[in-house]
Write a protein that holds these residues in place. Structure first.
Motif: not given
Length: 199
Positions: A131-143, A145-149
């Motif tokens: 879930d956190l990877a999806v949020f990071a990749g889409k920018g949900d809840y912040g900018p 961050n594809v690398q974090q995803a």
């Protein structure tokens, strides 16, 4: 032993219900698909074991409430998952965090929910990582961050999580956050084949 008792009679478990394990077994017995299925009795026994911090009982209790869409019921689900999360159980951190993020069974608290998801991911819960990877990749809840995803997908994929493996394959196919590599995409895709075709 409780398992032997189950084979003989449900009543002998009840007689030994002072035992936390017996309370859990009774709760589990009443949640099963047997003719004894009884949600109220299941929850009663699971609550008793949960009061003594029995993690599996708390998780079953939370799940027993989760499918119902009434606020009171969802509050009970959240309470059970949150108690197990406070005891350090990673899947409970994921469940409680998800409920907090959506405001199901508790006041909506996006940051608090994300904090629980992060704690669950750090403790090894693959659902939280995904879930956190999806949020990071889409920018949900912040900018975005594809690398974090990519890092989170890879961590969940290394733990064998099929959806993360599939997501990594797609990222390699598109060259999104990683250097495009069809061979890597195919390698990751092959890892998911046994789970796709298993019944």
């Amino acid at each position: 032993e409780i398992s032997a008792c189950l084979v003989g009679s449900e009543m002998c478990i009840r007689d030994r219900a002072g035992s936390i394990d017996a309370q859990f077994e009774l709760g589990r017995l009443y949640t099963s698909d047997s003719p004894l299925k009884d949600d109220l009795l299941a929850r009663r026994w699971l609550r008793r074991a949960g009061l003594q911090d029995h993690i599996e009982a708390l998780m079953l209790l939370g799940a027993s409430y989760y499918d119902e869409d009434h606020d009171y019921i969802l509050r009970q689900s959240f309470r059970a998952y949150k108690q197990a999360a406070d005891l350090g159980h990673p899947p409970a951190m994921y469940q409680a965090g998800s409920l907090m993020r959506h405001g199901d069974g508790t006041a909506r608290d996006i940051e608090g929910g994300l904090e629980l998801l992060r704690a669950g991911a750090e403790a090894g819960d693959v659902d939280a990582m995904f879930d956190l990877a999806v949020f990071a990749g889409k920018g949900d809840y912040g900018p975005v961050n594809v690398q974090q995803a990519v890092d989170l997908y890879r961590k969940a994929a290394d733990a064998g999580y099929p959806k993360a493996i599939n997501s990594l394959a797609q990222m390699y196919w598109r060259g999104s956050g990683v250097e495009q590599s069809y061979s890597e995409a195919v390698s990751y895709t092959h890892l998911t084949l046994p789970t796709i075709y298993s019944v």
